[in-house]
Enzyme design. Sequence first.
Site, PDB file in Angstrom:
ATOM      1  N   SER A 126     -21.675   3.211 -49.063  1.00 17.57           N
ATOM      2  CA  SER A 126     -20.226   3.283 -48.881  1.00 17.57           C
ATOM      3  C   SER A 126     -19.582   1.943 -49.191  1.00 17.57           C
ATOM      4  O   SER A 126     -20.200   0.882 -48.993  1.00 17.57           O
ATOM      5  CB  SER A 126     -19.960   3.649 -47.420  1.00 17.57           C
ATOM      6  OG  SER A 126     -18.604   3.453 -47.109  1.00 17.57           O
ATOM      7  N   TYR A 150     -21.450   1.764 -37.954  1.00 18.69           N
ATOM      8  CA  TYR A 150     -21.644   2.643 -39.117  1.00 18.69           C
ATOM      9  C   TYR A 150     -21.902   1.811 -40.373  1.00 18.69           C
ATOM     10  O   TYR A 150     -22.868   2.033 -41.102  1.00 18.69           O
ATOM     11  CB  TYR A 150     -20.418   3.558 -39.304  1.00 18.69           C
ATOM     12  CG  TYR A 150     -20.438   4.308 -40.617  1.00 18.69           C
ATOM     13  CD1 TYR A 150     -21.398   5.282 -40.865  1.00 18.69           C
ATOM     14  CD2 TYR A 150     -19.505   4.023 -41.626  1.00 18.69           C
ATOM     15  CE1 TYR A 150     -21.431   5.947 -42.081  1.00 18.69           C
ATOM     16  CE2 TYR A 150     -19.530   4.686 -42.834  1.00 18.69           C
ATOM     17  CZ  TYR A 150     -20.495   5.645 -43.057  1.00 18.69           C
ATOM     18  OH  TYR A 150     -20.533   6.297 -44.265  1.00 18.69           O
ATOM     19  N   LYS A 154     -25.378   1.338 -42.967  1.00 19.63           N
ATOM     20  CA  LYS A 154     -25.434   1.501 -44.428  1.00 19.63           C
ATOM     21  C   LYS A 154     -26.011   0.235 -45.073  1.00 19.63           C
ATOM     22  O   LYS A 154     -26.787   0.313 -46.026  1.00 19.63           O
ATOM     23  CB  LYS A 154     -24.044   1.816 -44.995  1.00 19.63           C
ATOM     24  CG  LYS A 154     -23.544   3.212 -44.626  1.00 19.63           C
ATOM     25  CD  LYS A 154     -24.383   4.301 -45.281  1.00 19.63           C
ATOM     26  CE  LYS A 154     -24.047   5.686 -44.761  1.00 19.63           C
ATOM     27  NZ  LYS A 154     -24.920   6.745 -45.267  1.00 19.63           N
TER      28      LYS A 154
END
Length: 337
Positions: A126, A150, A154
């Site tokens: 992302s 989050y 990643k």
Amino acid sequence: MPKRILLTGGAGYIGSHTYVALVEAGHEVVILDNFVNAHRSVGGRLERITGKPVTLVEGDIRNAVTLATLFAEHAFDAVVHFAALKAVGESMARPLDYFDVNVGGLTTLLRAMEAAGCRRIVFSSSATVYGVPDEAPTPETAEFRAMNPYGQTKILGEQMLDWLGQSNPDWAIGILRYFNPAGAHGSALIGEDPRDIPNNLMPFVAKVALGELERISVFGDDYDTPDGTGVRDYIHVEDLARGHVLSLDRLFESGDSHCVNLGTGRGYSVLEVIAAYKRACNRDLPHTIAERRAGDVPVYVASAEKAEEILGFRTEKGLDEMCASSWKWVSNTGAHE
Ligand code: NAD
Ligand code: UDP
């Protein structure tokens, strides 16, 4: 050449569109999904779109036995890995769940792949790995900056894959950093279907268009952007899905790994998105200017050159098509259970 692909999280938003693109490209695809954020009815809708039976296994990427059984049954050539938890706010409240699924689940998956001798993977990353980037458009060389658990998961996923690739040159790894996926499949049978009040702009606007929410709050109009509102690089989910097919092709053709942004290279402001959605649904979309959202990034726009150079990837659909397909999907209420 058709390949056998394991698609984790393939019942979800981006995974379901990628399933269609992979099947249309001639691949044999098995979906593994635990339905924590998807409907079981997606399988039937994918059958309607592709005209082919769907193999959809209910299971968890953290379950090594499930994975070993699947790899033994199917002799996969590659994995496209979508399964993850993805809500930024929730990750602040429940970080361990995010590390467990997004990092622990990836480790379990990679172990199963090693054991089966399957060393080709496409990984959903992302733009959030860039945190607040120094430049926009943002190139892949920008540094990692975790803003929340989050984003940290990643970054850790990418780093784990990078070290794994260095440990054994047989690995070929495609890391795809998505900017802001939007829109739905042209059939209006699959799309984004948030269970609660959406956090993201496009699904929120869609619910206002449907009359399910009263008005849009525009989070800040005093940013250093042309109209003062936040700018994002929205990419049509069907374009994004095609990017995965190209990434896999590249892994098989070259045997080399790659890490690319998937975006259009063009940003739109919140007010531009609202105006485009208004054109698509032909309804009034009430909005008010609200406070800036904590931790928000003013501008996220992809540098899109590397994906074009390495994968031959160029987006084909613009903001109007994203809004029109989103509206067609959300107003096709029969498809949503
Ligand atoms: P989604 O929630 O619609 O899809 C994820 C799917 O994974 C769901 O179907 C869910 O049921 C499944 N899943 C979750 N945990 C699982 C587990 N432990 N075992 C098996 N299945 C599990 O989300 P999405 O928007 O389609 O995102 C797909 C991927 O793309 C994710 O990795 C996400 O982090 C990444 N991504 C999404 C966006 C975005 O804005 N949508 C942006 C950048 C990156
Ligand atoms: N945004 C907004 N109102 C909303 C949701 C989002 O004004 O209800 C803005 C947000 O501040 C950002 C842009 O829309 O500038 C995109 O936000 P989204 O959450 O969709 O994507 P992300 O910030 O994760 O890139």
